[in-house]
Design a protein around this motif. Structure first.
Motif, short mmCIF file in Angstrom:
data_model
loop_
_atom_site.label_atom_id
_atom_site.label_comp_id
_atom_site.label_asym_id
_atom_site.label_seq_id
_atom_site.Cartn_x
_atom_site.Cartn_y
_atom_site.Cartn_z
N ALA A 555 -53.26 -49.69 -29.90
CA ALA A 555 -54.47 -49.82 -30.72
C ALA A 555 -55.51 -48.77 -30.36
O ALA A 555 -55.97 -48.01 -31.21
N SER A 556 -55.87 -48.70 -29.08
CA SER A 556 -56.99 -47.83 -28.66
C SER A 556 -56.54 -46.49 -28.13
O SER A 556 -57.35 -45.59 -27.94
N ALA A 586 -37.36 -50.13 -30.87
CA ALA A 586 -38.21 -50.96 -30.01
C ALA A 586 -39.63 -50.42 -29.97
O ALA A 586 -40.61 -51.17 -30.03
N SER A 587 -39.75 -49.09 -29.87
CA SER A 587 -41.07 -48.46 -29.83
C SER A 587 -41.84 -48.75 -31.12
O SER A 587 -43.02 -49.10 -31.10
N MET A 588 -41.15 -48.63 -32.26
CA MET A 588 -41.79 -48.89 -33.56
C MET A 588 -42.18 -50.36 -33.68
O MET A 588 -43.24 -50.71 -34.21
N ALA A 589 -41.31 -51.25 -33.17
CA ALA A 589 -41.59 -52.70 -33.25
C ALA A 589 -42.83 -53.06 -32.44
O ALA A 589 -43.65 -53.88 -32.86
N VAL A 590 -42.97 -52.45 -31.27
CA VAL A 590 -44.16 -52.71 -30.44
C VAL A 590 -45.40 -52.22 -31.16
O VAL A 590 -46.43 -52.90 -31.20
N ARG A 591 -45.33 -51.02 -31.75
CA ARG A 591 -46.51 -50.46 -32.44
C ARG A 591 -46.89 -51.29 -33.66
O ARG A 591 -48.08 -51.38 -34.01
#
Length: 698
Positions: A555-556, A586-591
Motif C-alpha cells: 500500500a505505502s 503469489a506476488s500478485m495475490a498479495v498485492r
C-alpha cells in the motif's frame, strides 16, 4: 602448551550501564590497579584506553565494545567495556551473549535510567549474573538508598547492598563493608591514596546492623549453611557469607550492590574484588547447549573444558587498518591453535585461523592457542560473521546465535565523485559486516543507496567513519523514519497467472488468505492445500513470492510486516507450470489482497525520559503534546523532575537542541526504541503525499 591460568580462576565480565554512568572510567581504574596500564586515561580528556576510536574520543562516549584482559590477585579477568548509548545497543547485546557475568554501573544521582533498563533486560534474557556498582557518590544529589530503590522498582531486581556509603556528595569518604562489618576509608582522592580499615562510625552502627540483617536474610535463601545458622541465630563467618553470596549471585537470585566514585578513585578495587568473589568462572555455569548439525532435534552439550571438541561463537567482526578483518570469538570448549582449520557451521565451509590474538582495546598480542573460557580475536576467518559458530571439523555443532533489533532510521547516501563510487560500496560492505544493526539497500524506484541504523548518532558515526577510515566523501540526506505497514483484518485473494508466448507458456494459480500476525513475527507462511492442488515442488516458490511482495511494500511502499499468509488452494498445468509462474502468482495475490485487509501504517515509537528542573516541567510536557507524545509518568528525583513519555520517532529529530533552548541547557534527555505503533490515517496520508504516493489510508 598448557593453560596460562586455571579455568576456575578465569572471569569473563562486562561493564554495562546507561550513557554517562561512568563505565569507561570504572574500566580505566581497573586496568590501572591491575597493572595493565601505568597511566590512567580519562574520558573527558579524550585519553581513555578503551575508547580508542577517533569518534569516541571526540564525543566522549563509547561506540564500540572494547575487549581487554588483566590479572587481579592471581585471577585472569577478561573485560568488555560496552557502550551506553541506545544507538549502539547491538554492541551490548552481542557482548552479553558471550559473557559469564557483568558489572552494572548506575549513577548515584540519576539511579536507573532508560538504557540501564534495556541492558538489564538484555542480561536477563541471557541469564547473566550481575553485581551493581553505584558510581558518582561524590556528585551533588548523590543518594545511595534512592538508587537501590530505583533498581528494585524499575528493574524488579533483588538488590542486596553489601556496602553502605559513609557520607555523600562532597562528604563521601568511604564505605561500610557489611560482610566484614568494618569501615573502609581513603586518604585523599589520588590514584594511590591510602586505604584505611577501621571501626564503623557510631552514628552508622544501627543502620549497618539492620542492613547486615537484611543481607543475611537474602543469603539464607540461597545457601543451606547460612540458613541453618541464621535460623539458630549463630554467627555466620566471613567465608560462609561470601560463599552464600556467590551461590545466590550465580543462580541469579539476587544482585550484590556496592558503591564508590571511580573518578575520585574510591571503591573500584573493592568492586573488582567483588567481581572475583561473586561472579562465575566458566566452570560454575552449565555446559553450553547447541544443535547437532544434520539432526535438528538432537541437542548437544559442550562443557567448559580443554578436553572437549573445540566450539566457539563469533560475536563481533572488526576491520583493522593494520591487520585487516578481525573476528572476535568466545571459546566455550576445547582448544584451537594458530593455523588450524575449523568449520563454520552456518556456511558449511572450513576456515583457516591464521593468527590468534589477545586484545587490549586496539593493541594486539599474538597467542599460540585459545582455550575453553578464553575471549580473543582471530585473523583469517574471511567468511565468518556475527553469530556464526566455529567448531572442530569432526564434531560440528551450532551454538545459539545473537538476535538484533531492526533499524528505525534511514538516510539516502551518494558518492560525491566517480572516484568515491567504488570506495563507497566497499566501505558500506565492510561496515555492515561489522555492525548487524547497520543495513544497506538500493531503492528500486530511485536507484538511491539507502543506509539504515538505530538512530541519528549511529548514522552520523557511520558517515564519519566512511570519510576517515575509507577516504569516502559522500553526500548524506536528512534522516528519515523507517515506517512499516500491516493489515488489520483477514482477507482472501485469488490469482491465476497465465501467459502464452508461443512454445512453453506460464501457468500458476493460487488462493491465499492474509491475516494479521503476532507483533514482531514479520512474516509467517502455512500450506493448507489438500490433495496436491499445488504440487509440493512449487510451495516454496509461493512462499518466496508472498514474502518478497510484502518486503517491498504494497500500500505505502514501506515493508508490510506481521502478516500470516495461508496457501488455501490453487491449480497447476503439467507442462506450463514453473517455480517462476507460482512465485509471480503469489506476488500478485498479495498485492491484490493487502488493500482488502484494511492496511494501516506503523511508525517507531520511542520511550523518552527528560530530567529537568521543576520550573521547566510544564514547558517540556506541553512540547511532548505538540509532538504527538503521551505522558507515562513523572517522579521527583532530588531537586529535579523525571518526565517519562512515549513519542513518535518522526517528531524527535533535533529534539536535543530544542530542549536545550527551552531549558537554558539545564535539562537532559535519553531516548530508546520501544515498539511500532499505528499512525492515525490523517497523518499517514500526509506522509503519503510527501512521498508522492497516490494511495490513501481509510
Amino acid at each position: 602448551m598448557t593453560r596460562r591460568y586455571p579455568l576456575k580462576k578465569t572471569r569473563n565480565i562486562g561493564i554495562m550501564a546507561h550513557i554517562d554512568a561512568g563505565k569507561t572510567t570504572v574500566t580505566e581504574r581497573v586496568l590501572y590497579y591491575s597493572g595493565r596500564v601505568h597511566r590512567v586515561g580519562e574520558v573527558h580528556d579524550g585519553t581513555a584506553t578503551m575508547d580508542y576510536m577517533v569518534q569516541e574520543r571526540e564525543r566522549g562516549i563509547t561506540i564500540t565494545s572494547a575487549a581487554t584482559a588483566c590479572n587481579w590477585n592471581g585471577f585472569r579477568v577478561n573485560i568488555i567495556d560496552t557502550p551506553g548509548h541506545v544507538d549502539f545497543t547491538a554492541e551490548v547485546e552481542r557482548s552479553l551473549r558471550v559473557l559469564d557475568g557483568a558489572v552494572a554501573v548506575f549513577c548515584a544521582v540519576a539511579g536507573v535510567e532508560p538504557q540501564s533498563e534495556t541492558v538489564w533486560h538484555q542480561a536477563d534474557r541471557y541469564r547473566v549474573p550481575r553485581i551493581a556498582f553505584i558510581n558518582k557518590m561524590d556528585r551533588v544529589g548523590a543518594d545511595f538508598e534512592r538508587a537501590v530503590t530505583s533498581m528494585r522498582e524499575r528493574l524488579g531486581a533483588v538488590a542486596v547492598p553489601i556496602q553502605i556509603p559513609i557520607g555523600a556528595e562532597d562528604q563521601f569518604r568511604g564505605v561500610i563493608d557489611l560482610i566484614r562489618m568494618q569501615s573502609v576509608t581513603w586518604v585523599g582522592d589520588d590514584l594511590d591514596s591510602e586505604r584505611v580499615t577501621g571501626e564503623i562510625p557510631a552514628e552508622l552502627q544501627d543502620q549497618a546492623e539492620a542492613m547486615r540483617h537484611d543481607l543475611l536474610e537474602a543469603v539464607a535463601e540461597a545457601d543451606a549453611t547460612v540458613m541453618d545458622k541464621y535460623v539458630h541465630e549463630e554467627e555466620v563467618s566471613e567465608v560462609e557469607l561470601i560463599e552464600g553470596l556467590r551461590k545466590g549471585t550465580i543462580a541469579n537470585l539476587f544482585c550484590p550492590v556496592l558503591c564508590g566514585t571511580a573518578l575520585k578513585n574510591k571503591g573500584t578495587r573493592l568492586m573488582l574484588d567483588a567481581a572475583i568473589d561473586f561472579l562465575p568462572a566458566p566452570t560454575d555455569l552449565p555446559p553450553i547447549v547447541g544443535k547437532n548439525v544434520g539432526r535438528k532435534e538432537k541437542d548437544v552439550e559442550r562443557a567448559p573444558s580443554d578436553d572437549e571438541p573445540f566450539a566457539a561463537l563469533a560475536f563481533k567482526v572488526l576491520t583493522d587498518q593494520h591487520v585487516g578483518r578481525l573476528t572476535f570469538i568466545r571459546v566455550y570448549s576445547g582448544v584451537v591453535k594458530a593455523g588450524q582449520q575449523v568449520l563454520n557451521t552456518r556456511t558449511g565451509k572450513k576456515e583457516r585461523l591464521g593468527r590468534l590474538l589477545e586484545m587490549h582495546a586496539d593493541e594486539r598480542l599474538d597467542l599460540e592457542d585459545l582455550r575453553a573460557g578464553d575471549i580473543g580475536a582471530v585473523i583469517g576467518a574471511k567468511n565468518t560473521t556475527t553469530g556464526d559458530t566455529l567448531c572442530d571439523t569432526k564434531h560440528p555443532v551450532v551454538l545459539m546465535t545473537v538476535e538484533f533489533p531492526e533499524p528505525v532510521v534511514h538516510i539516502a547516501i551518494e558518492p560525491r565523485t566517480k572516484a568515491d563510487q567504488d570506495r563507497l560500496s566497499e566501505a558500506l560492505r565492510r561496515l555492515s559486516e561489522e555492525d548487524p544493526t547497520f543495513q544497506v539497500r538500493t531503492d528500486d524506484e530511485t536507484g538511491q543507496t539507502i543506509i539504515a541504523g538505530m538512530g541519528e548518532l549511529h548514522l552520523e558515526v557511520i558517515a564519519d567513519r566512511m570519510q576517515r577510515e575509507f577516504n569516502v566523501h559522500a553526500n548524506v540526506g536528512k534522516p528519515m523514519v523507517a515506517y512499516r505497514e500491516t493489515i488489520t483484518k483477514r482477507c482472501e485473494s485469488e490469482v491465476k497467472f497465465v501467459r502464452q508466448t508461443g512454445g512453453r507458456g506460464q501457468y500458476g494459480h493460487v488462493v491465499l488468505a492474509l491475516s494479521p500476525g503476532e507483533q514482531g513475527s514479520h512474516f509467517t507462511f502455512e500450506d493448507k492445500t489438500v490433495g496436491g492442488s499445488v504440487p509440493k515442488e512449487f510451495i516454496n516458490s509461493v512462499e518466496r513470492g508472498a514474502r518478497d511482495s510484502l518486503e517491498s511494500g504494497v500500500a505505502s511502499g514501506y515493508p508490510t510486516v506481521d502478516v500470516h499468509v495461508e496457501l488455501l488452494d490453487g491449480s497447476s498445468h503439467e507442462v506450463d507450470s514453473s517455480e517462476m509462474a507460482f512465485q509471480t502468482a503469489a506476488s500478485m495475490a498479495v498485492r491484490q489482497g493487502v488493500p482488502k485487509g484494511k492496511p494501516v501504517m506503523l511508525e517507531p515509537a520511542m520511550r523518552v525520559e527528560v530530567v529537568c528542573p521543576e520550573e521547566y516541567t510544564g514547558e517540556v510536557m506541553n512540547d511532548f503534546t505538540r509532538r504527538r507524545g503521551r505522558l507515562e509518568g513523572m517522579e521527583q528525583t532530588g531537586r529535579v523532575q523525571k518526565i517519562h513519555a512515549v513519542v513518535p520517532l518522526s517528531e524527535m529529530f533535533g529534539y536535543a537542541n530544542d530542549l536545550r533552548s527551552k531549558t537554558q541547557g539545564r535539562a537532559a534527555h535519553s531516548m530508546e526504541f520501544w515498539h511500532y505503533e499505528v499512525i492515525p490515517s490523517n497523518i499517514a496520508n500526509k506522509i503519503m503525499e510527501r512521498t508522492g504516493s497516490s494511495y490513501r489510508f481509510q
